[in-house]
Motif scaffolding. Structure first.
Motif, short mmCIF file in Angstrom:
data_model
loop_
_atom_site.label_atom_id
_atom_site.label_comp_id
_atom_site.label_asym_id
_atom_site.label_seq_id
_atom_site.Cartn_x
_atom_site.Cartn_y
_atom_site.Cartn_z
N VAL A 111 3.41 -7.89 36.52
CA VAL A 111 2.09 -8.47 36.80
C VAL A 111 1.06 -7.35 37.00
N VAL A 112 1.47 -6.30 37.73
CA VAL A 112 0.55 -5.18 37.96
C VAL A 112 0.18 -4.53 36.63
N ASN A 113 1.13 -4.44 35.72
CA ASN A 113 0.89 -3.78 34.43
C ASN A 113 0.19 -4.67 33.41
N SER A 114 0.06 -5.95 33.74
CA SER A 114 -0.46 -6.89 32.74
C SER A 114 -1.99 -6.97 32.76
N GLU A 115 -2.56 -7.21 31.57
CA GLU A 115 -4.01 -7.40 31.52
C GLU A 115 -4.36 -8.84 31.85
N ASP A 116 -3.38 -9.72 31.77
CA ASP A 116 -3.61 -11.12 32.10
C ASP A 116 -2.60 -11.53 33.19
N MET A 117 -2.99 -11.25 34.43
CA MET A 117 -2.06 -11.45 35.54
C MET A 117 -1.61 -12.90 35.66
N ALA A 118 -2.53 -13.83 35.39
CA ALA A 118 -2.21 -15.26 35.57
C ALA A 118 -1.09 -15.68 34.62
N SER A 119 -1.21 -15.27 33.33
CA SER A 119 -0.15 -15.73 32.41
C SER A 119 1.14 -14.96 32.63
N SER A 120 1.04 -13.70 33.09
CA SER A 120 2.26 -12.95 33.39
C SER A 120 3.02 -13.61 34.55
N LEU A 121 2.26 -14.04 35.56
CA LEU A 121 2.87 -14.69 36.72
C LEU A 121 3.46 -16.05 36.34
N GLN A 122 2.71 -16.77 35.50
CA GLN A 122 3.18 -18.09 35.04
C GLN A 122 4.51 -17.94 34.28
N SER A 123 4.59 -16.89 33.46
CA SER A 123 5.84 -16.76 32.71
C SER A 123 6.99 -16.31 33.63
N LEU A 124 6.67 -15.51 34.66
CA LEU A 124 7.71 -15.18 35.65
C LEU A 124 8.21 -16.43 36.36
N LEU A 125 7.27 -17.33 36.64
CA LEU A 125 7.64 -18.58 37.32
C LEU A 125 8.59 -19.40 36.44
N GLU A 126 8.25 -19.51 35.16
CA GLU A 126 9.09 -20.32 34.26
C GLU A 126 10.50 -19.72 34.15
N ILE A 127 10.55 -18.39 34.02
CA ILE A 127 11.87 -17.74 33.88
C ILE A 127 12.69 -17.93 35.18
N SER A 128 12.03 -17.70 36.32
CA SER A 128 12.76 -17.80 37.60
C SER A 128 13.25 -19.22 37.83
N ALA A 129 12.41 -20.21 37.51
CA ALA A 129 12.81 -21.62 37.71
C ALA A 129 14.02 -21.95 36.83
N GLN A 130 14.03 -21.35 35.65
CA GLN A 130 15.14 -21.60 34.72
C GLN A 130 16.45 -20.95 35.19
N GLN A 131 16.30 -19.77 35.82
CA GLN A 131 17.50 -18.99 36.18
C GLN A 131 18.03 -19.27 37.58
N ILE A 132 17.26 -20.02 38.37
CA ILE A 132 17.57 -20.10 39.80
C ILE A 132 18.95 -20.68 40.09
N THR A 133 19.37 -21.67 39.30
CA THR A 133 20.69 -22.28 39.59
C THR A 133 21.84 -21.35 39.17
N THR A 134 21.54 -20.43 38.27
CA THR A 134 22.58 -19.46 37.89
C THR A 134 22.70 -18.38 38.96
N ILE A 135 21.55 -17.91 39.43
CA ILE A 135 21.57 -16.83 40.42
C ILE A 135 22.11 -17.33 41.77
N TYR A 136 21.66 -18.52 42.19
CA TYR A 136 22.09 -19.06 43.50
C TYR A 136 23.11 -20.19 43.28
N ARG A 137 24.06 -19.94 42.40
CA ARG A 137 25.03 -20.98 42.02
C ARG A 137 25.78 -21.55 43.23
N ASP A 138 26.14 -20.66 44.18
CA ASP A 138 26.91 -21.13 45.34
C ASP A 138 26.15 -22.19 46.13
#
Ligand code: SF4
Length: 262
Positions: free
Chosen positions: A53-80
């Motif tokens: 996000v710090v390196n991005s010229e468009d912080m909003a879309s960089s953050l939005q894409s981080l949100l989408e990736i994290s939401a997708q991966q959350i059940t794998t990372i916190y499987r227990d």
């Protein structure tokens, strides 16, 4: 390292000493997995990649894409914890985090101004995530969220998902960092002068000096944790946060006579 005091025990002790007792008695924690809890996990995962996000010229879309990736991966990372979660809870949590992105951006911008973009990137680009530190000498173990290199020496950072104080950092965050710094010093034979707290929900990053008084306090608290681990049931503090405690179902409210003799 079974008999080592964990840095998380010290944090728990500061919330309520009885939490430490029940943890060592092997009581299962009753945790409510609701959208707010999952939102906190998602935001913590996003914070791992805030450098983008710090390196991005468009912080909003960089953050939005981080949100989408994290939401997708959350059940794998916190499987227990999340293996059987209702997808609707993830969806509500994602909406909740999505509504806070503007606040995260202004916090990151504020932190860039306060620390400088270069230093903020030094913090976000960790050398290692969640390394396990331990000290044989002190019988203590713990794991920072990030291991960093700042001012030519190793430093630790913790990522918090709760409220940020108006200034500085919360006392329990400061003590947690002090404990982790002591472990780092033991491992690398160095002196750690500063630690970092990232209040991820607000994008705020704050540095905190490691003070002598806090070092003393950590050692005292570790001693108290050891006594509790050996079987002493502590008194319930008047301001114990019982309404939000996962031990409330089995917590005895009064100290038993027998436990006073330990
Ligand atoms: S229920 Fe209250 S007194 Fe018991 S462990 Fe939790 S916070 Fe402490």
């Amino acid at each position: 390292m079974e008999d080592y005091v964990r840095v998380s025990d010290i944090s728990n002790y500061l919330k309520c000493p009885r939490k430490v007792y029940y943890t060592y008695q092997g009581h299962e924690l009753t945790r409510t997995v609701n959208p707010s809890y999952v939102a906190a996990l998602i935001i913590k995962e996003m914070a791992q990649d805030f450098a983008e996000v710090v390196n991005s010229e468009d912080m909003a879309s960089s953050l939005q894409s981080l949100l989408e990736i994290s939401a997708q991966q959350i059940t794998t990372i916190y499987r227990d914890e999340l293996a059987d979660i209702d997808p609707e809870i993830i969806s509500q949590a994602t909406t909740q985090v999505g509504s806070q992105l503007d606040e995260v951006i202004s916090g990151i911008q504020e932190s860039m101004q306060a620390l400088g973009a270069g230093r903020l990137l030094d913090i976000f680009n960790s050398l290692d995530d969640e390394p396990i530190l331990y000290s044989e000498k002190l019988g203590m173990t713990g794991s920072p969220d990030r291991l960093l290199m700042l001012d030519g020496g190793p430093t630790s950072s913790i990522i918090r998902t709760g409220k940020a104080p108006l200034n500085g950092v919360w006392k329990d965050d400061r003590l947690r960092l002090t404990a982790l710094s002591i472990l780092l010093e033991d491992k690398h034979d160095c002196t750690v002068g500063v630690g970092v707290v990232e209040y991820a929900r607000y994008g705020i990053v704050r540095e905190v000096p490691i003070r002598r008084a806090d070092r003393r306090k950590v050692l005292t608290l570790a001693g108290r944790v050891r006594k509790i681990r050996d079987g002493r049931l502590p008194d319930r503090p008047d301001d114990a946060p019982c309404d939000y405690c996962g031990h409330v179902e089995h917590c005895q409210v009064t100290q038993t006579l027998a436990s006073r003799f330990f």
